[in-house]
Design a protein around this motif. Structure first.
Motif, PDB file in Angstrom:
ATOM      1  N   ASN A 777       5.972   8.984   2.658  1.00 47.77           N
ATOM      2  CA  ASN A 777       6.291   8.133   1.380  1.00 47.77           C
ATOM      3  C   ASN A 777       5.727   6.826   1.137  1.00 47.77           C
ATOM      4  N   SER A 778       5.747   6.104   2.284  1.00 49.01           N
ATOM      5  CA  SER A 778       5.074   4.665   1.781  1.00 49.01           C
ATOM      6  C   SER A 778       3.438   5.009   1.504  1.00 49.01           C
ATOM      7  N   GLU A 779       3.012   5.806   2.226  1.00 54.98           N
ATOM      8  CA  GLU A 779       1.434   6.111   1.929  1.00 54.98           C
ATOM      9  C   GLU A 779       1.205   6.510   0.476  1.00 54.98           C
ATOM     10  N   GLU A 780       2.232   7.485  -0.082  1.00 55.31           N
ATOM     11  CA  GLU A 780       2.190   7.972  -1.472  1.00 55.31           C
ATOM     12  C   GLU A 780       2.336   6.840  -2.256  1.00 55.31           C
ATOM     13  N   PHE A 782       2.042   3.591  -2.052  1.00 50.54           N
ATOM     14  CA  PHE A 782       1.074   2.421  -1.782  1.00 50.54           C
ATOM     15  C   PHE A 782      -0.095   2.837  -2.510  1.00 50.54           C
ATOM     16  N   HIS A 783      -0.583   4.243  -2.226  1.00 53.88           N
ATOM     17  CA  HIS A 783      -1.705   4.852  -3.088  1.00 53.88           C
ATOM     18  C   HIS A 783      -1.464   4.960  -4.550  1.00 53.88           C
ATOM     19  N   GLN A 784      -0.486   5.325  -5.039  1.00 51.33           N
ATOM     20  CA  GLN A 784      -0.535   5.128  -6.615  1.00 51.33           C
ATOM     21  C   GLN A 784      -0.283   4.003  -6.954  1.00 51.33           C
ATOM     22  N   THR A 785       0.578   2.993  -6.279  1.00 50.90           N
ATOM     23  CA  THR A 785       0.456   1.591  -6.862  1.00 50.90           C
ATOM     24  C   THR A 785      -0.904   0.760  -6.923  1.00 50.90           C
ATOM     25  N   PHE A 786      -1.712   1.067  -5.760  1.00 46.16           N
ATOM     26  CA  PHE A 786      -2.967   0.304  -5.676  1.00 46.16           C
ATOM     27  C   PHE A 786      -3.674   0.719  -6.402  1.00 46.16           C
ATOM     28  N   ASN A 787      -4.018   1.868  -6.785  1.00 44.28           N
ATOM     29  CA  ASN A 787      -4.856   2.599  -7.841  1.00 44.28           C
ATOM     30  C   ASN A 787      -4.601   1.961  -9.137  1.00 44.28           C
ATOM     31  N   ARG A 788      -3.182   1.864  -9.500  1.00 45.68           N
ATOM     32  CA  ARG A 788      -2.887   1.359 -10.895  1.00 45.68           C
ATOM     33  C   ARG A 788      -3.097  -0.142 -10.919  1.00 45.68           C
ATOM     34  N   ILE A 789      -2.915  -0.803  -9.774  1.00 47.24           N
ATOM     35  CA  ILE A 789      -3.140  -2.068  -9.934  1.00 47.24           C
ATOM     36  C   ILE A 789      -4.704  -2.400  -9.910  1.00 47.24           C
ATOM     37  N   LYS A 790      -5.252  -1.565  -9.359  1.00 47.58           N
ATOM     38  CA  LYS A 790      -6.743  -1.514  -9.233  1.00 47.58           C
ATOM     39  C   LYS A 790      -7.457  -1.495 -10.626  1.00 47.58           C
ATOM     40  N   VAL A 791      -7.062  -0.434 -11.385  1.00 45.54           N
ATOM     41  CA  VAL A 791      -7.298  -0.362 -12.762  1.00 45.54           C
ATOM     42  C   VAL A 791      -7.074  -1.442 -13.742  1.00 45.54           C
ATOM     43  N   PRO A 813      -9.738   3.098   4.544  1.00 46.58           N
ATOM     44  CA  PRO A 813      -8.994   3.871   3.565  1.00 46.58           C
ATOM     45  C   PRO A 813      -8.593   5.362   4.624  1.00 46.58           C
ATOM     46  N   GLU A 814      -8.972   5.578   5.875  1.00 43.74           N
ATOM     47  CA  GLU A 814      -8.385   6.341   6.705  1.00 43.74           C
ATOM     48  C   GLU A 814      -6.997   6.005   7.002  1.00 43.74           C
ATOM     49  N   ASN A 815      -6.640   4.814   6.928  1.00 39.48           N
ATOM     50  CA  ASN A 815      -5.354   4.392   7.677  1.00 39.48           C
ATOM     51  C   ASN A 815      -4.815   3.288   6.394  1.00 39.48           C
ATOM     52  N   VAL A 816      -4.241   4.120   5.454  1.00 39.40           N
ATOM     53  CA  VAL A 816      -3.804   3.373   4.305  1.00 39.40           C
ATOM     54  C   VAL A 816      -2.576   2.191   4.553  1.00 39.40           C
ATOM     55  N   LEU A 817      -1.790   2.838   5.686  1.00 37.00           N
ATOM     56  CA  LEU A 817      -0.680   1.779   6.005  1.00 37.00           C
ATOM     57  C   LEU A 817      -1.060   0.618   6.637  1.00 37.00           C
ATOM     58  N   GLU A 818      -2.203   0.543   7.020  1.00 33.48           N
ATOM     59  CA  GLU A 818      -2.656  -0.672   8.008  1.00 33.48           C
ATOM     60  C   GLU A 818      -3.837  -1.204   7.452  1.00 33.48           C
ATOM     61  N   SER A 819      -4.590  -0.729   6.220  1.00 31.05           N
ATOM     62  CA  SER A 819      -5.839  -1.175   5.776  1.00 31.05           C
ATOM     63  C   SER A 819      -5.539  -2.406   5.130  1.00 31.05           C
ATOM     64  N   GLY A 820      -6.674  -3.207   5.175  1.00 30.68           N
ATOM     65  CA  GLY A 820      -6.765  -4.391   4.259  1.00 30.68           C
ATOM     66  C   GLY A 820      -7.047  -4.287   3.016  1.00 30.68           C
ATOM     67  N   ILE A 821      -7.276  -5.345   2.252  1.00 31.47           N
ATOM     68  CA  ILE A 821      -7.521  -5.034   0.882  1.00 31.47           C
ATOM     69  C   ILE A 821      -8.505  -6.111   0.287  1.00 31.47           C
ATOM     70  N   GLU A 822      -9.661  -5.630   0.058  1.00 33.56           N
ATOM     71  CA  GLU A 822     -10.705  -6.555  -0.056  1.00 33.56           C
ATOM     72  C   GLU A 822     -10.939  -6.840  -1.933  1.00 33.56           C
ATOM     73  N   ILE A 823     -11.292  -7.932  -2.208  1.00 37.24           N
ATOM     74  CA  ILE A 823     -11.470  -8.139  -3.727  1.00 37.24           C
ATOM     75  C   ILE A 823     -13.003  -8.550  -4.147  1.00 37.24           C
ATOM     76  N   LEU A 824     -13.414  -8.031  -4.915  1.00 34.63           N
ATOM     77  CA  LEU A 824     -14.869  -8.280  -5.448  1.00 34.63           C
ATOM     78  C   LEU A 824     -14.925  -8.468  -6.739  1.00 34.63           C
TER      79      LEU A 824
END
Length: 940
Positions: A777-780, A782-791, A813-824
């Protein structure tokens, strides 16, 4: 959900109680640097759960408490209370209005309350989970830390995205589940050794139990064989007895009478023996029942003792609670004493305030009266100065007249000197004397004339010249009086020389003569000099009085100032007393609540004691009944023993009679006697067998006689088997008779432990399944929220920078729940670059873009922004304002800013100032007064 108000007391620079009421939309905080604006944001973060001291800008927790100022003493605690409207139930609590209070004391003790109910810090932090607000959330940005998100490591940056996705509560639940899993594993590690030990003990006890069972089976078989052997012996004795009875019967036929008598005696003996056996049987049954009652009494005593221990424990608890009640009462008494002292102090302060106000009014009246005296003295001084000026004019005129009179006198003397004549010696002598005296007088008068001429050249407006004139005239008057005294001595001689000096006396000493005019002028000059001196002395006195009265006015004004300061301090102290009284009353309510809890515990304990007393009473009654029954059984046992003794004695008497009868028949019936003795011996032996067997095995052989009546026995085989059983019992050695029960208990404990291990292992599987579900559930989410924030981040970045490009990428990207986030990011006309290479303004705008991108997905109910526009230029401020206006409907903003353009979008305005050194205050301001604020607070 929105913030309604914030109450601060004793937090950092807020030495006095401050209340800030918030409005929906945008609330701006303004004020000069160092006035304590950021301390207000710190208070909000602290009350919502912040624990990191560096984020609160202190090194120790004690620095959160107001440390004092020149006008205020240090406080012993800091308290912040936040009221939140929760009509939309965004906070997971069933209240439309939520009040959160956090308090810290100088000893480090902290207290937390939700709606005045005591709680722990975790309850407050859990309250804000998933809302975007609270500790460590993305809804608070501080001055100098606007680019904190940008400077974080990619792994650290993901926390705000998790908060936006609402998975922090899932992460917390997963951590709790993992802790449960760890506890389950720890329990397994703890139980498994216990299970192994119980199994080892069970195996040991099992061998002992098998040995005990073997022993019991052998004993049962031994008893069965013993029964058969003894019954065979009894049957043999019975057959022998029947044979003897046949012989005896033949003998009895010969001497029927004697035999009848002997038979009657023997029958009585048999009856006694049977009765004795019955009594012995009853005796054994009663003894068994007595043992049973002793066991029952022991059990009841144990239960009574156990209940007594429980009662004692409750009574000890009651004593402790009574002590706690006493402490509560003492604390209430102390609090009441403090409240009473505060009330008394409040009353005293009210009296002192009234007295100070009366003093101020009296001081005002005194100043008015003294000022009137000063004004009157000033008028009098002017009057006296005018009189002095008039006297000075009159003195000049009098001196001119005096000079004129002296000139006339000198001329008259010179004229009359020429006319002195005489021929006689006496006349010549008199003439000579008078001439000498007149010459001296003329010289004197001429000298005085020169003095008067010199005096006429002096400046009478100068004080030193006035004094010189006064002293000269005084000396002149004294010298003139001496000369005139000498002239008086010559008057008698003048009478003798009246012919010579006729007309001279009239010129000088006539009533209206020159001398009379001169004396009149001298007196007038002296009177005027005296009046002038008196007027000057009065002026000096009045000027001194004016200075004294003005000094009094200044003293009274200083006293008024001191009284006004004291009045302000007293009023502030009165407010502090009111706050202290409110605090103490709050403490009193807390103590009373604790006291009610203790009273409830005492009441419950006493009810339990009452139930225990009732239960003990029931057990004691049962015990009394059992004891009474046991006593009755003992009495019955004693009676039976006595009956046995009586029967034995009676049997002895009857046997004696039988022996006497046999002695009588001995010589006739020797064989009858022998037969009778044989029968008696057989019967005794049979009874002995019965009795001994019962004593050894507690078994009545008579009950088993029917079982073996038609059976055949091999006594040899039975004795061989019996010997074998005895040998086997001897070989078994010492037997633990309790081993069977102990083995059964260990078996039960082993089974329970095994069930626990099975349950824990099943729970482990369930927890692992829960963790997998949470991760999924957390991965789903996080994916949804991250993609929306990204746009959204890309869109808002382009709006704020008027072009450019912004990206958010997962480092793993293979480990979404532990992955860091990079800003460019790529501002217009620049290459795509890492956020670390941005300028200050670009970093601020990038962070603002990310903040509002998150708000588009998960708007926080409120947002705290501390001078985040400091590095923005004019156009960027305008873009920032537009973003604020777009989100004001969904988010309540609290902004600290020095930029007048940013402040123009505020719906409410608060000013933070430090009118007293070290003490921050807050006041509500008119949003239309921004230009005035710009000048007052130097807002740019």
């Amino acid at each position: 959900m929105f913030l309604k108000n914030l109450k601060i007391y004793g937090f950092k620079t807020f030495g006095r109680k401050v209340v800030v009421d918030f409005q929906k939309g945008i609330t701006a905080i303004v004020g000069p640097n160092g006035a304590g604006k950021s301390n207000l944001i710190d208070a909000l973060n602290w009350v919502t759960g912040e624990t990191k001291l560096s984020d609160l800008r202190v090194r120790t927790s004690e620095q959160l408490i107001f440390h004092g100022s020149p006008s205020l003493k240090p406080l012993s605690l800091a308290e912040v209370s936040l009221t939140i409207e929760n009509t939309d139930n965004l906070l997971p609590i069933e209240y439309a209005e939520v009040n959160i209070t956090r308090r810290i004391y100088r000893d480090g003790t902290s207290e937390f309350f939700i709606n005045k109910n005591k709680c722990i810090l975790k309850d407050i932090t859990n309250l804000f989970l998933g809302t975007g607000a609270g500790r460590g959330a993305y809804a608070s940005m501080r001055q100098g830390e606007i680019d904190r998100i940008l400077k974080q490591k990619p792994e650290e940056r993901r926390e705000i995205f998790e908060e936006a996705a609402g998975i922090l509560k899932y992460r917390n639940k997963r951590r709790e589940t993992e802790r449960d899993l760890e506890r389950a594993e720890a329990n397994l590690k703890q139980i498994r050794p216990t299970l192994i030990e119980v199994e080892r003990q069970y195996q040991t006890k099992k061998k002992q139990a098998e040995k005990a069972e073997r022993y019991n089976k052998l004993m049962d078989r031994r008893i069965a064989i013993e029964v058969d052997i003894h019954l065979v012996k009894v049957f043999d004795l019975k057959r022998e007895l029947e044979a003897k009875n046949d012989i005896l019967q033949k003998l009895l036929d010969k001497k029927q009478a004697l035999l009848d008598k002997l038979k009657s005696i023997e029958m009585e003996i048999d009856a006694s023996l049977a009765q004795s056996q019955d009594l012995q049987h009853n005796q054994h049954a009663i003894q068994t029942e007595i043992l049973q009652h002793e066991t029952e009494i022991s059990t009841l005593r144990q239960r009574i003792a156990s209940l007594g221990d429980r009662k004692m424990s409750l009574e000890l608890n009651i004593k402790e609670w009574d002590a706690a009640l006493l402490q509560s009462d003492q604390r209430l008494a102390k609090i009441d004493a403090i409240i009473e002292d505060l009330t008394r102090e409040k009353s005293n302060l009210a009296g002192m305030i009234a007295e100070r106000q009366d003093n101020l009014e009296q001081y005002a009246r005194d100043i008015t009266a003294i000022q009137k005296i000063v004004d009157d003295d000033a008028v009098n001084i002017e009057t006296y100065r005018k009189k002095i000026a008039d006297l000075e004019v009159a003195l000049v005129e009098a001196r001119d007249r005096l000079e004129e009179v002296i000139n006339r006198m000198v001329e008259a003397i010179d004229k009359r000197k020429a006319e002195l004549k005489g021929s006689a010696e006496l006349k010549q002598d008199l003439k000579t004397s008078i001439a000498r005296a007149l010459d001296e007088l003329g010289v004197f008068l001429k000298g005085r004339k020169d003095v008067l001429s010199d005096l006429s050249t002096l400046d009478f407006t100068r004080h030193s010249d006035k004094e010189k004139v006064r002293s000269t005239l005084t000396a002149l008057r004294d010298s003139l009086e001496q000369r005139m005294s000498s002239v008086d001595q010559l008057r008698q001689q003048f009478a003798q020389l009246d012919n010579l000096i006729s007309g001279f006396d009239e010129i000088i000493f006539a009533r209206e003569g020159i001398h009379s005019q001169k004396e009149s002028l001298d007196k007038a000059i002296v009177d005027m000099q005296r009046d002038e001196k008196a007027h000057k002395e009065r002026i000096v006195f009045l000027e001194t009085d004016i200075r004294n009265q003005q000094a009094r006015i200044e003293t009274i004004k200083q006293m008024m100032h001191d009284s006004q300061l004291a009045l302000v301090q007293m009023r502030e102290k009165s407010l502090a007393v009111d706050e202290s009284m409110a605090t103490q009353q709050g403490f009193r309510r807390d103590v009373e609540k604790q006291r009610e809890g203790v009273l409830a515990s005492i009441t419950q304990a006493r009810e339990t004691i009452s139930r225990i007393d009732v239960e003990v009473g029931g057990f004691e009654k049962e015990q009394a009944k059992a004891v009474a029954k046991q006593e009755k059984l003992k009495s019955d046992l004693a009676r039976i023993s006595k009956s046995l003794s009586t029967i034995t004695q009676a049997s002895s008497g009857k046997e004696k009679k039988a022996r006497e009868c046999k002695e009588q028949l001995e010589e006739f019936h020797g064989r009858t006697e022998e037969a009778t003795r044989a029968i008696t011996m057989i019967e005794v032996e049979m009874r002995t067998i019965y009795e001994n067997f019962y004593e050894n095995y507690s078994i009545d052989l008579r009950e088993h006689e029917k079982e073996i009546r038609n059976r055949k026995f091999d006594i040899g085989e039975m004795r061989t088997e019996l010997k074998k059983i005895k040998d086997e019992l001897r070989d078994l050695g010492q037997v633990n008779a309790m081993a069977i029960d102990e083995c059964r208990e260990l078996d039960e404990r082993y089974r329970l432990l095994k069930e626990q291990i099975d349950d824990i292992e099943k729970s482990q599987k369930n927890l692992e399944s829960i963790i997998k579900e949470i991760n999924k559930n957390s991965e789903e989410l996080f994916h949804q929220t991250f993609n929306r924030i990204k746009v959204n981040f890309h869109k808002i970045f382009r709006r704020l920078f008027d072009g450019g490009k912004a990206e958010l990428n997962l480092t793993n990207p293979e480990n979404v729940l532990e992955s860091g986030i990079e800003i460019l990011v790529q501002p217009p006309s620049k290459a795509l670059q890492n956020e670390a290479l941005l300028s200050g303004g670009e970093a601020s705008m990038t962070a603002i873009a990310l903040l509002f991108a998150i708000f588009m997905v998960k708007p926080s109910p409120f947002c705290l922004l501390d001078e985040i526009d400091a590095a923005l230029d004019g156009p960027n401020v305008e873009r920032f304002k537009k973003m604020l206006l777009e989100f004001r409907e969904t988010t309540q903003f609290l902004i600290i800013s020095h930029n007048i353009n940013t402040l123009k979008v505020a719906d409410a305005l608060y000013g933070i100032s430090m009118e007293e050194d070290g003490v921050s205050t807050a006041l509500s301001l008119d949003v239309n007064e921004l230009e005035k604020l710009k000048k007052k607070y130097e807002v740019t």
